[in-house]
Design a protein around this motif. Sequence first.
Motif, PDB file in Angstrom:
ATOM      1  N   ALA A 104       0.804  -1.162  -0.008  1.00 21.92           N
ATOM      2  CA  ALA A 104       0.065   0.088   0.164  1.00 21.92           C
ATOM      3  C   ALA A 104       0.768   1.336  -0.010  1.00 21.92           C
ATOM      4  O   ALA A 104       2.142   1.340   0.401  1.00 21.92           O
ATOM      5  CB  ALA A 104      -0.833  -0.037   1.247  1.00 21.92           C
ATOM      6  N   LYS A 105       0.188   2.354  -0.524  1.00 15.33           N
ATOM      7  CA  LYS A 105       0.881   3.717  -0.174  1.00 15.33           C
ATOM      8  C   LYS A 105       1.051   4.044   1.047  1.00 15.33           C
ATOM      9  O   LYS A 105       0.180   4.043   2.005  1.00 15.33           O
ATOM     10  CB  LYS A 105       0.235   4.812  -1.161  1.00 15.33           C
ATOM     11  N   PRO A 152      -7.386   2.272   3.300  1.00 15.64           N
ATOM     12  CA  PRO A 152      -7.626   3.013   2.099  1.00 15.64           C
ATOM     13  C   PRO A 152      -8.777   2.391   1.272  1.00 15.64           C
ATOM     14  O   PRO A 152      -9.028   1.100   1.538  1.00 15.64           O
ATOM     15  CB  PRO A 152      -6.444   2.811   1.373  1.00 15.64           C
ATOM     16  N   ASP A 153      -9.752   3.200   0.436  1.00 17.33           N
ATOM     17  CA  ASP A 153     -10.650   2.668  -0.246  1.00 17.33           C
ATOM     18  C   ASP A 153     -10.051   1.720  -1.118  1.00 17.33           C
ATOM     19  O   ASP A 153     -10.837   0.785  -1.907  1.00 17.33           O
ATOM     20  CB  ASP A 153     -11.331   3.912  -0.906  1.00 17.33           C
ATOM     21  N   LEU A 154      -8.898   1.864  -1.657  1.00 12.18           N
ATOM     22  CA  LEU A 154      -8.298   1.024  -2.684  1.00 12.18           C
ATOM     23  C   LEU A 154      -8.504  -0.306  -2.226  1.00 12.18           C
ATOM     24  O   LEU A 154      -8.369  -1.227  -3.166  1.00 12.18           O
ATOM     25  CB  LEU A 154      -6.595   1.447  -3.196  1.00 12.18           C
ATOM     26  N   TYR A 155      -8.309  -0.722  -1.280  1.00 13.74           N
ATOM     27  CA  TYR A 155      -7.991  -2.058  -0.464  1.00 13.74           C
ATOM     28  C   TYR A 155      -9.425  -2.461  -0.009  1.00 13.74           C
ATOM     29  O   TYR A 155      -9.657  -3.290   0.796  1.00 13.74           O
ATOM     30  CB  TYR A 155      -7.296  -2.115   0.243  1.00 13.74           C
ATOM     31  N   LEU A 194       2.742  -2.668   3.723  1.00 12.94           N
ATOM     32  CA  LEU A 194       2.252  -4.208   3.998  1.00 12.94           C
ATOM     33  C   LEU A 194       0.976  -4.158   3.458  1.00 12.94           C
ATOM     34  O   LEU A 194       0.178  -3.382   3.753  1.00 12.94           O
ATOM     35  CB  LEU A 194       2.224  -4.349   5.433  1.00 12.94           C
ATOM     36  N   THR A 195       0.644  -5.292   2.738  1.00 14.19           N
ATOM     37  CA  THR A 195      -0.812  -5.389   2.302  1.00 14.19           C
ATOM     38  C   THR A 195      -1.574  -6.036   3.448  1.00 14.19           C
ATOM     39  O   THR A 195      -1.305  -6.948   4.347  1.00 14.19           O
ATOM     40  CB  THR A 195      -0.930  -6.430   1.004  1.00 14.19           C
ATOM     41  N   PRO A 196      -3.014  -6.289   3.133  1.00 10.42           N
ATOM     42  CA  PRO A 196      -3.775  -7.008   4.235  1.00 10.42           C
ATOM     43  C   PRO A 196      -3.502  -8.451   4.503  1.00 10.42           C
ATOM     44  O   PRO A 196      -3.250  -8.809   5.621  1.00 10.42           O
ATOM     45  CB  PRO A 196      -5.155  -6.720   3.651  1.00 10.42           C
ATOM     46  N   PRO A 197      -3.075  -9.261   3.500  1.00 11.33           N
ATOM     47  CA  PRO A 197      -2.798 -10.595   3.756  1.00 11.33           C
ATOM     48  C   PRO A 197      -1.707 -10.618   4.538  1.00 11.33           C
ATOM     49  O   PRO A 197      -1.611 -11.711   5.335  1.00 11.33           O
ATOM     50  CB  PRO A 197      -2.779 -11.254   2.227  1.00 11.33           C
TER      51      PRO A 197
END
Length: 435
Positions: free
Chosen positions: A51-52, A170-173, A184-187
Amino acid sequence: MGADLRRGGLSGGPDTAGTQPGAEPRPDGTPKIVGIVWGLLVLNTLGSTGAKTIVPLPRSLIQMVTMGALVAAFALALAVNLRPRIRPSAFVFLLTLLLVPSVISSVSLESGFGALFRCARLALFVGTLWLLSRWWDGSVTFVRHHIRMYFAVLGSVAAGLVISPGAALPDLYGGRLVGALWPLTPPQIGQYAAVIVGLTVLLVLGRRTDRASAAVVIVPSLVLLALTHTRTATLGLLIGLTLAIGSLILTSAAARRFFTWAVLCAAVAAVGFASALQAWFLRGQSKENFSDLTGRAKVWDALLAAPRTTAEKVFGMGLGDKSFGGLPIDNSWLAVYQEQGLVGVALVAAIIIVLGGVALLRPPSLQRACAIFLISYCAIASYTEAGLGDASPYLLHLALAASLLATPAEAATPLGAPDVPQRHIPRWARRSEVT
């Protein structure tokens, strides 16, 4: 974390995990620098995409930090084990063999020079594990290193959530929790939270830490896991803990009590919060999108249908970024098939089978339960996450399982036999950790 978690938990008390704390191999001979090396390996496997962040971090800078961490880890491991003493390890040996198809498929440069770079990274990763294997004695020492490092990573995620909730959700995720300070990503966050929650629960059941110290780790980690809406991590945690605690039921009263209460709570939650749990699980997706695994199945079908030469089927197309046609593969087995071919798939399967087989053959103990949890979690996550064929957190989880299943060096001396100084034993007959 609490003092008891730092110094090794409670002393004395009933044998609730199948092994007395006093009978556990003592980690006094493990240098503190080994924990630093393990932490650097964790840093290396965090990745460089996601993510950003609140403060934009150039990808080149992140890669420099992660690769620098791996080089530093190897250098420190070599410094503390200067005259390399290693222990036999089927896990690390199979990882070493995995380098063969990786190099063979990468030298053609179909995946670019990045493939050779990733091979070098994997070689350094495996070499560091070989050097650390000297201290794999079946104790929970590395479990504590694992929990501390990933808890520190989750601390950075929580800090980002407090500093900038908008950037962290974020809305992107789809409003799922991401790393706002480190990409870091949610997973990823869900994986780290699930793993340390499972390990900490097992430490409590094994009386290696007190409940207050464990709560400091478990409660915030569960909150972060819920905010990620990560189904794979949640299922991996629940199934992994069920299998791990099930391995202790016959020898641990604490495990039986925990299992009973967990079943009751799950039944109450299933009845009273069924709609809320279903909404959380679906994440606002349609049933068609859910059955298609959020588009993953389309990528998998295209990957399997792609034409390949015999060499590409056997050895793969070289280490890449775990994508196909610009889309993430999100399946460890297909990612390994794409990059390391059928040989790589066979070696990764052998790793899981060997570790699982050894765990099943061990007598009930806390170490065995932790290993079963880690192995089962990685096996479950391999269906929707990539990483078993390259330096990744999943290989680090399995390395931790291998360290827990290692036979203590003290076991080489028969019970009751006198401790004969090594200098009085012929060189060929000395107990050695060198292989």
